[in-house]
Design a protein around this motif. Structure first.
Motif, short mmCIF file in Angstrom:
data_model
loop_
_atom_site.label_atom_id
_atom_site.label_comp_id
_atom_site.label_asym_id
_atom_site.label_seq_id
_atom_site.Cartn_x
_atom_site.Cartn_y
_atom_site.Cartn_z
N ALA A 178 0.84 -1.20 0.00
CA ALA A 178 0.00 0.00 0.00
C ALA A 178 0.87 1.25 0.00
CB ALA A 178 -0.92 0.00 1.21
N LEU A 179 0.51 2.23 -0.81
CA LEU A 179 1.24 3.50 -0.83
C LEU A 179 0.27 4.62 -1.18
CD1 LEU A 179 3.39 3.79 -4.07
CD2 LEU A 179 1.62 2.08 -3.77
N ASP A 180 0.73 5.86 -0.98
CA ASP A 180 -0.12 7.02 -1.24
C ASP A 180 -0.23 7.23 -2.74
OD1 ASP A 180 -1.50 9.38 -1.34
OD2 ASP A 180 0.10 10.61 -0.45
N LEU A 181 -1.33 6.81 -3.31
CA LEU A 181 -1.52 6.89 -4.75
C LEU A 181 -1.76 8.31 -5.24
CD1 LEU A 181 -3.80 3.74 -5.20
CD2 LEU A 181 -1.33 3.91 -5.52
N LEU A 182 -2.06 9.22 -4.32
CA LEU A 182 -2.29 10.62 -4.69
C LEU A 182 -1.04 11.47 -4.55
CD1 LEU A 182 -4.42 12.69 -5.62
CD2 LEU A 182 -5.00 13.06 -3.21
N ALA A 183 0.04 10.91 -4.03
CA ALA A 183 1.26 11.68 -3.82
C ALA A 183 1.79 12.26 -5.12
CB ALA A 183 2.32 10.81 -3.16
N GLU A 241 -7.51 2.21 0.93
CA GLU A 241 -7.66 1.56 2.23
C GLU A 241 -7.55 2.54 3.40
OE1 GLU A 241 -4.59 -1.34 2.18
OE2 GLU A 241 -5.63 -2.66 0.75
N GLU A 242 -6.90 3.69 3.15
CA GLU A 242 -6.70 4.66 4.22
C GLU A 242 -6.67 6.06 3.63
OE1 GLU A 242 -3.68 4.04 7.50
OE2 GLU A 242 -2.76 5.76 6.49
N VAL A 326 -4.15 6.32 0.54
CA VAL A 326 -3.27 5.14 0.59
C VAL A 326 -4.05 3.92 0.11
CG1 VAL A 326 -1.92 3.62 2.08
CG2 VAL A 326 -1.91 6.11 2.45
N GLY A 327 -3.47 3.20 -0.84
CA GLY A 327 -4.14 2.02 -1.37
C GLY A 327 -3.20 1.14 -2.14
#
Length: 331
Positions: A178-183, A241-242, A326-327
């Protein structure tokens, strides 16, 4: 809307220091430090300000050349990117601007690539004017890491913006992580907001926490019914997920509440996407916010499957520093 406002709705400035971009070399920066060339702030002129070398100027400025040749500098981007065009700003340089410029690009692992790095010239000789600002679109379909700006023969340029998209290699990312896909560093970007009076939605995607109240997205005080919103695009599609909504530094002006909508696809101009986003399904239902707080939501998130676009609704108005989505990516 000016062409420069339109650029911000389509692209990211790949040469901004908060992404890690740096001016790594200049043949000469006697009058004005090369680092100022990519300062994110608008260039200023301060009457009467001098340093040991002469008049202080807000940009990169070389000395008057008394030998053959010309000056140039090299910018290392914070991340490999697909460049759409360049913004060249000579604001406040009037009797000391360069009359000509050219730009080259390359992809290299070196901090300062040499002449053998496969530099590609992506512009012809550009005619510059003093105290001016131009946009130069290019066609170059492969990711680059470095920009080389040539000025002929010498002089000063206030700012260089490199507009484009982050070229992240998603095939190298583990789908189970999982990582911040909007970063911003992962290709996330702001598309449009109904109000950007005190800050751009691009700031919501920036690395780290906001450094001050100006480093976020803030709307004016709403005096009519309704609420404000911003629409953003993830770097790639994923299952969220977050969610983190950070109101860092916003104390007397944070939104009272927020909710988030999302969709897997969105097409059209920014205004068309904004209109369509009003009917997107809800990803995060309305939640209460507090001043200067990191709000983290997990259990409240709806199962919408894979999404690529999000709409942050703030009620009724105010400022948010960062938004994290985060997803896990969906291949």
């Amino acid at each position: 809307m000016s062409i420069f406002d339109d650029l911000r709705s389509q692209y990211v400035n790949l040469a901004q220091p908060r992404l890690g971009a740096e001016v790594v070399y200049a043949t000469d920066d006697f009058f004005a430090d090369k680092a100022r060339l990519i300062d994110p702030a608008a260039p200023v002129f301060i009457p009467g300000k001098y340093d040991d070398n002469g008049k202080w100027m807000d940009g990169w400025e070389s000395r008057r050349k008394r030998v053959p040749g010309h000056d140039w500098c090299v910018i290392r981007l914070g991340a490999a990117g697909l460049v759409a065009g360049f913004e060249i700003d000579t604001s406040h340089f009037t009797g000391n601007y360069p009359p000509g410029a050219e730009i080259e690009v390359c992809r290299s692992d070196e901090r300062v690539p040499g002449d053998d790095a496969g530099w590609i010239k992506v512009t012809g000789r550009l005619a510059l004017k003093g105290d001016d600002r131009i946009y130069v679109p290019i066609t170059h379909n492969t990711p680059v890491t470095h920009i080389r700006l040539h000025i002929f023969p010498d002089g000063g340029v206030a700012r260089l913006r490199v507009w484009g998209r982050i070229a992240k290699d998603w095939s190298a990312v583990d789908a189970d992580v999982a990582l911040d896909l909007l970063a911003m560093e992962h290709g996330g970007r702001g598309i449009i907001a109904n109000d950007e009076h005190y800050g751009s939605p691009e700031n919501l995607t920036a690395p780290g926490r906001g450094v001050n109240m100006g480093d976020g997205w803030e709307t004016r005080r709403r005096r009519e019914p309704g609420h404000d919103y911003a629409v953003l695009e993830l770097g790639t599609a994923g299952v969220i997920e977050e969610i983190t909504v950070d109101t860092a530094h916003f104390k007397g002006n944070y939104p009272d509440r927020c909710f988030i909508q999302a969709a897997p696809v969105a097409t059209g101009a920014p205004e068309e996407i904004a209109a369509a986003s009003e009917s997107w399904p809800v990803l995060l239902p309305e939640v209460k916010l507090a001043a200067d707080t990191v709000h983290v939501f997990r259990d409240e998130i709806a199962d919408l499957g894979s999404v690529r676009f999000v709409r942050l609704n703030i009620i009724p108005d105010g400022g948010v520093s960062r938004l994290r989505m985060v997803g896990r990516i969906v291949r």
